[in-house]
Design a protein around this motif. Structure first.
Motif, mmCIF file in Angstrom:
data_model
loop_
_atom_site.group_PDB
_atom_site.id
_atom_site.type_symbol
_atom_site.label_atom_id
_atom_site.label_comp_id
_atom_site.label_asym_id
_atom_site.label_seq_id
_atom_site.Cartn_x
_atom_site.Cartn_y
_atom_site.Cartn_z
ATOM 1 N N PHE A 18 -54.710 29.381 -39.131
ATOM 2 C CA PHE A 18 -53.522 30.237 -39.050
ATOM 3 C C PHE A 18 -52.850 30.374 -40.410
ATOM 4 N N SER A 19 -52.793 29.279 -41.187
ATOM 5 C CA SER A 19 -52.127 29.328 -42.494
ATOM 6 C C SER A 19 -52.931 30.117 -43.512
ATOM 7 N N CYS A 20 -54.216 30.254 -43.318
ATOM 8 C CA CYS A 20 -55.048 31.013 -44.257
ATOM 9 C C CYS A 20 -55.014 32.515 -43.983
ATOM 10 N N MET A 21 -54.565 32.897 -42.816
ATOM 11 C CA MET A 21 -54.512 34.314 -42.464
ATOM 12 C C MET A 21 -53.383 35.000 -43.219
ATOM 13 N N LYS A 22 -53.506 36.308 -43.409
ATOM 14 C CA LYS A 22 -52.469 37.094 -44.078
ATOM 15 C C LYS A 22 -52.123 38.281 -43.201
ATOM 16 N N ASP A 23 -50.885 38.752 -43.316
ATOM 17 C CA ASP A 23 -50.490 39.934 -42.538
ATOM 18 C C ASP A 23 -50.832 41.199 -43.318
ATOM 19 N N SER A 24 -50.391 42.355 -42.815
ATOM 20 C CA SER A 24 -50.746 43.629 -43.449
ATOM 21 C C SER A 24 -50.153 43.784 -44.854
ATOM 22 N N ASN A 25 -49.092 43.049 -45.163
ATOM 23 C CA ASN A 25 -48.476 43.120 -46.497
ATOM 24 C C ASN A 25 -49.073 42.101 -47.461
ATOM 25 N N GLY A 26 -49.984 41.297 -46.973
ATOM 26 C CA GLY A 26 -50.608 40.293 -47.829
ATOM 27 C C GLY A 26 -49.843 38.984 -47.856
ATOM 28 N N ASN A 27 -48.840 38.844 -47.020
ATOM 29 C CA ASN A 27 -48.066 37.600 -46.966
ATOM 30 C C ASN A 27 -48.648 36.663 -45.923
ATOM 31 N N ARG A 28 -48.598 35.415 -46.215
ATOM 32 C CA ARG A 28 -49.061 34.405 -45.258
ATOM 33 C C ARG A 28 -47.957 34.155 -44.232
ATOM 34 N N PRO A 29 -48.312 33.733 -43.027
ATOM 35 C CA PRO A 29 -47.301 33.518 -41.986
ATOM 36 C C PRO A 29 -46.307 32.397 -42.328
ATOM 37 N N GLY A 30 -46.692 31.504 -43.167
ATOM 38 C CA GLY A 30 -45.806 30.392 -43.507
ATOM 39 C C GLY A 30 -44.698 30.761 -44.479
ATOM 40 N N LYS A 31 -44.830 31.907 -45.172
ATOM 41 C CA LYS A 31 -43.822 32.297 -46.178
ATOM 42 C C LYS A 31 -42.447 32.497 -45.563
ATOM 43 N N PRO A 32 -42.281 33.258 -44.470
ATOM 44 C CA PRO A 32 -40.941 33.377 -43.878
ATOM 45 C C PRO A 32 -40.395 32.026 -43.412
ATOM 46 N N LEU A 33 -41.293 31.183 -42.922
ATOM 47 C CA LEU A 33 -40.839 29.850 -42.504
ATOM 48 C C LEU A 33 -40.361 29.040 -43.706
ATOM 49 N N LYS A 34 -41.070 29.194 -44.824
ATOM 50 C CA LYS A 34 -40.664 28.485 -46.042
ATOM 51 C C LYS A 34 -39.294 28.982 -46.505
ATOM 52 N N ASP A 35 -39.097 30.314 -46.453
ATOM 53 C CA ASP A 35 -37.803 30.882 -46.834
ATOM 54 C C ASP A 35 -36.695 30.368 -45.920
ATOM 55 N N GLU A 36 -36.986 30.341 -44.626
ATOM 56 C CA GLU A 36 -36.004 29.819 -43.657
ATOM 57 C C GLU A 36 -35.700 28.354 -43.937
ATOM 58 N N PHE A 37 -36.740 27.584 -44.232
ATOM 59 C CA PHE A 37 -36.554 26.168 -44.525
ATOM 60 C C PHE A 37 -35.682 25.982 -45.766
ATOM 61 N N GLU A 38 -35.928 26.787 -46.797
ATOM 62 C CA GLU A 38 -35.121 26.708 -48.018
ATOM 63 C C GLU A 38 -33.657 27.067 -47.729
ATOM 64 N N ALA A 39 -33.452 28.092 -46.906
ATOM 65 C CA ALA A 39 -32.081 28.490 -46.551
ATOM 66 C C ALA A 39 -31.389 27.376 -45.775
ATOM 67 N N ILE A 40 -32.095 26.779 -44.833
ATOM 68 C CA ILE A 40 -31.512 25.671 -44.052
ATOM 69 C C ILE A 40 -31.212 24.494 -44.965
ATOM 70 N N LYS A 41 -32.113 24.221 -45.886
ATOM 71 C CA LYS A 41 -31.910 23.124 -46.840
ATOM 72 C C LYS A 41 -30.649 23.377 -47.684
ATOM 73 N N HIS A 42 -30.518 24.623 -48.156
ATOM 74 C CA HIS A 42 -29.349 24.989 -48.964
ATOM 75 C C HIS A 42 -28.061 24.846 -48.149
ATOM 76 N N GLU A 43 -28.071 25.342 -46.912
ATOM 77 C CA GLU A 43 -26.885 25.245 -46.050
ATOM 78 C C GLU A 43 -26.555 23.799 -45.732
ATOM 79 N N THR A 44 -27.561 22.973 -45.564
ATOM 80 C CA THR A 44 -27.336 21.550 -45.306
ATOM 81 C C THR A 44 -26.663 20.896 -46.506
ATOM 82 N N GLN A 45 -27.094 21.260 -47.700
ATOM 83 C CA GLN A 45 -26.459 20.717 -48.909
ATOM 84 C C GLN A 45 -25.000 21.160 -49.000
ATOM 85 N N ARG A 46 -24.746 22.441 -48.693
ATOM 86 C CA ARG A 46 -23.364 22.937 -48.714
ATOM 87 C C ARG A 46 -22.515 22.207 -47.672
ATOM 88 N N PHE A 47 -23.090 21.997 -46.491
ATOM 89 C CA PHE A 47 -22.369 21.294 -45.427
ATOM 90 C C PHE A 47 -22.041 19.867 -45.855
#
Length: 118
Positions: A18-47
């Motif tokens: 699943f992680s090796c697959m890419k969508d029609s834009n060439g992005n891997r499925p884990g990229k949005p999850l990574k972005d979400e994780f980074e946002a949550i990490k940032h919000e946790t630091q702010r909190f």
């Protein structure tokens, strides 16, 4: 135990595929999850930062509370002392005011009676 190991191997294999697959834009499925994780990490630091500031403010408030209570007590004592000091003065003023009102009432009927004589 045999089924557990088989499920673990199957899950790891599916995750790898699943992680090796890419969508029609060439992005891997884990990229949005990574972005979400980074946002949550940032919000946790702010909190955590906000929580630390709140704890510090709470400590400062607790430290200042005795001073504020003492100040309020001093103000109340000053008001009570001032009230005790002016109470006799106010009573004298009220008595003089009552006397002046009585004197005016005595003078006013005399003036009215002189108007009727003329």
């Amino acid at each position: 135990m045999k089924h557990f190991l088989l499920g673990t191997v199957f899950g790891a294999t599916a995750g790898l595929v699943f992680s090796c697959m890419k969508d029609s834009n060439g992005n891997r499925p884990g990229k949005p999850l990574k972005d979400e994780f980074e946002a949550i990490k940032h919000e946790t630091q702010r909190f955590n930062s906000a929580l630390q500031k709140a704890k510090k403010a709470s400590q400062e408030l607790n430290e200042q509370m005795p001073t504020a209570e003492r100040t309020i007590s001093d103000i109340n004592d000053s008001i009570e002392h001032y009230s005790d000091h002016i109470h006799p003065i106010v009573n004298r003023i009220e008595k003089k005011s009552d006397k002046l009102n009585q004197d005016l009432e005595n003078i006013v009927p005399d003036a009215n009676s002189q108007d009727t004589k003329n």
